[in-house]
Structure formats: structure tokens, C-alpha cells
Design a protein around this motif. Sequence first.
Motif, PDB file in Angstrom:
ATOM      1  N   VAL A 221       0.926  -1.162  -0.036  1.00 41.92           N
ATOM      2  CA  VAL A 221       0.023  -0.037  -0.120  1.00 41.92           C
ATOM      3  C   VAL A 221       0.943   1.323   0.151  1.00 41.92           C
ATOM      4  O   VAL A 221       2.045   1.400   0.612  1.00 41.92           O
ATOM      5  CB  VAL A 221      -0.914   0.136   1.213  1.00 41.92           C
ATOM      6  N   CYS A 222       0.486   2.198  -0.807  1.00 45.49           N
ATOM      7  CA  CYS A 222       1.077   3.262  -0.859  1.00 45.49           C
ATOM      8  C   CYS A 222       0.021   4.640  -0.807  1.00 45.49           C
ATOM      9  O   CYS A 222      -1.070   4.401  -1.333  1.00 45.49           O
ATOM     10  CB  CYS A 222       1.933   3.940  -2.013  1.00 45.49           C
ATOM     11  N   ALA A 223       0.573   5.731  -0.051  1.00 42.92           N
ATOM     12  CA  ALA A 223      -0.485   6.861   0.036  1.00 42.92           C
ATOM     13  C   ALA A 223       0.553   8.145   0.081  1.00 42.92           C
ATOM     14  O   ALA A 223       1.643   7.968   0.738  1.00 42.92           O
ATOM     15  CB  ALA A 223      -1.134   6.771   1.500  1.00 42.92           C
ATOM     16  N   TYR A 224       0.035   9.188  -0.257  1.00 45.45           N
ATOM     17  CA  TYR A 224       0.742  10.504  -0.081  1.00 45.45           C
ATOM     18  C   TYR A 224      -0.081  11.438   0.895  1.00 45.45           C
ATOM     19  O   TYR A 224      -1.213  11.442   0.961  1.00 45.45           O
ATOM     20  CB  TYR A 224       0.517  11.241  -1.579  1.00 45.45           C
ATOM     21  N   VAL A 225       0.732  12.097   1.629  1.00 51.79           N
ATOM     22  CA  VAL A 225       0.349  12.875   2.835  1.00 51.79           C
ATOM     23  C   VAL A 225       0.665  14.406   2.501  1.00 51.79           C
ATOM     24  O   VAL A 225       1.824  14.498   2.346  1.00 51.79           O
ATOM     25  CB  VAL A 225       0.973  12.494   4.141  1.00 51.79           C
ATOM     26  N   ASP A 226      -0.275  15.205   2.195  1.00 48.08           N
ATOM     27  CA  ASP A 226       0.091  16.566   2.028  1.00 48.08           C
ATOM     28  C   ASP A 226       0.196  17.368   3.257  1.00 48.08           C
ATOM     29  O   ASP A 226      -0.304  17.224   4.413  1.00 48.08           O
ATOM     30  CB  ASP A 226      -1.224  17.049   1.580  1.00 48.08           C
ATOM     31  N   LEU A 227       1.552  18.183   3.058  1.00 48.58           N
ATOM     32  CA  LEU A 227       2.237  18.671   4.277  1.00 48.58           C
ATOM     33  C   LEU A 227       1.309  20.174   4.320  1.00 48.58           C
ATOM     34  O   LEU A 227       1.159  20.704   3.345  1.00 48.58           O
ATOM     35  CB  LEU A 227       3.653  18.653   4.093  1.00 48.58           C
ATOM     36  N   ILE A 228       1.481  20.766   5.563  1.00 49.52           N
ATOM     37  CA  ILE A 228       1.243  21.999   5.931  1.00 49.52           C
ATOM     38  C   ILE A 228       2.353  22.770   6.196  1.00 49.52           C
ATOM     39  O   ILE A 228       3.115  22.517   6.960  1.00 49.52           O
ATOM     40  CB  ILE A 228       0.285  21.985   7.100  1.00 49.52           C
ATOM     41  N   GLN A 229       2.518  24.182   5.331  1.00 48.16           N
ATOM     42  CA  GLN A 229       3.585  24.714   5.518  1.00 48.16           C
ATOM     43  C   GLN A 229       4.253  25.133   6.867  1.00 48.16           C
ATOM     44  O   GLN A 229       5.339  25.085   7.128  1.00 48.16           O
ATOM     45  CB  GLN A 229       3.741  25.991   4.463  1.00 48.16           C
ATOM     46  N   ASN A 230       3.199  25.831   7.545  1.00 47.95           N
ATOM     47  CA  ASN A 230       3.636  26.148   8.964  1.00 47.95           C
ATOM     48  C   ASN A 230       3.943  25.063  10.006  1.00 47.95           C
ATOM     49  O   ASN A 230       4.218  25.234  11.073  1.00 47.95           O
ATOM     50  CB  ASN A 230       2.770  27.193   9.451  1.00 47.95           C
TER      51      ASN A 230
END
Length: 256
Positions: A221-230
Motif C-alpha cells: 500500500v502507498c499513500a501521499y500525505v499533503d504537508l502544511i507549510q507552517n
Amino acid sequence: MTSKKNKITKISIIVLLLLLLFFGVNYFSVKVELSDFKKQSELEINVLESQLSEILHKYDSLGEESSKNAQLIARLTDSASQANQTLVLDSMAFYADKAKAISAKIASKNQAIEKDKNATVAINPVPVNRLTAININTKGVKIYSDLYKTSNSQIQQLRVCYTLQKNEIVKSGAKTLYIQLVNPKNQIISKENSSIENEAGVKLLYSAVSQVNYNKNDTDVCAYVDLIQNKTPKGKYIINIYSEFTKIGSSTFDYK
């Protein structure tokens, strides 16, 4: 008239006697004080002379000892190599024995730890009727666009890949899996505060979600986590993987 003169004479004699007595007492007192002072001074001089003699004796002894040491060093110079070799061999033997003793203690401690661990596992067996995430691998991802130049060192996503371990007991079918990313400041990175809630009102805040079709075999399984800049400082991140509200795996990622 004669009587008056006799009276004056007597008074004068008495005064003279008193003066002689006074001066005699003072003279005797001063003489005693001088005698005591002389004795005390002689005693102090004797003490000082004794201390001086002792110091001179020690000084002479140090001189003799220094001369003997110089002669001894001169004699040892020729055999220094052999003495050093013997010293090294003795030291090696000493530390070898010490290392063996420490190794024995470590082995004993490890056996005790293993024994305690096995006892704990026997008392609290790990449930086998749930999924297990293994081989968790995390990499930073840069998205190049008009907003992000190639010179930008920051990552915009994390790619988290793992394997759902084979398990004959877990039922096949669709599984909902959640990735929870915790930054070095112990903040959960979650866009729009995505979360799920159980019947007891307990919330699980997550960073990414995946729908997986599990067929009781090893499943990648692979998934992408969107990061939050601050909320994306550099440091060590914790990646937790959940199946519903059960944590099935955990790993770390160093963002340098």
C-alpha cells in the motif's frame, strides 16, 4: 618651732619610705615580667630553630631523593622498551579479563530480559486477528510547478508505503486505513482537521486515508500525505498507521 620641724621631718621620711616601697614593688614586678618574657622568647626561639632544622633536613632529603630518582631514571632508560612491552602485555591481559567479565554480565542480563519478555508475551499475547503494517518506508516529495521553483528545498508531500502482512484469520475485503503524521512539535498534520469518531465519542485525527482490498496475502500500500507549510519544521516525524481505531504499525522519518 622645733616640734614643727620634727613633724615635717617625720612626714618627709614617711613619704620617702612610701616612694621607695612603690619603686621597689614596681622594680620587682618589671624584673619578673622581663624574666618571663626572656623565658618565653627563648622557648619560641627553640621551637623556631627546631622547625628550621626539620625544614633543612627535609630539603636535604628531597635533594638526595631527587638525585636517586635521576640515577634510577638513567638506569631504566636502557630497559625502557622491555618494561613498556611488559606493561602493555599486562594491561592487555587485564582489560581482556575485564572485557570477558563484562561480556558475561551482558549475556546474563540479555537472558534475563529475554526471559521476562517471553513471560510478558505469554501473559499478554499479541492479538492475531488484526492487520499488521510492516516495512514502512517514507520519502519526501517535491512538486515542481509555477508555485515551487526547483531551487526550493522544502518538500510538499510525504510518500508513505508499507505492507499489510499476510494473515489467514483476518477477513478478506475492503479495508479503510489511516495514516497519522506527527511533526517534531508533537502536532498532527491534518488538512481541514480530518478525523473519524467512534460510538464512544473518541476522535482519531488523521493525515491521509486509503481504501485497500485485502485478500489475506501480503498487500503493498502507498499513500501521499499533503504537508502544511507552517507545520513542517525539519526534524524527526512519527508515522502511525491505523485500521479503524487500532494502530497496526509505526515508524519515523527524519526531515533534514
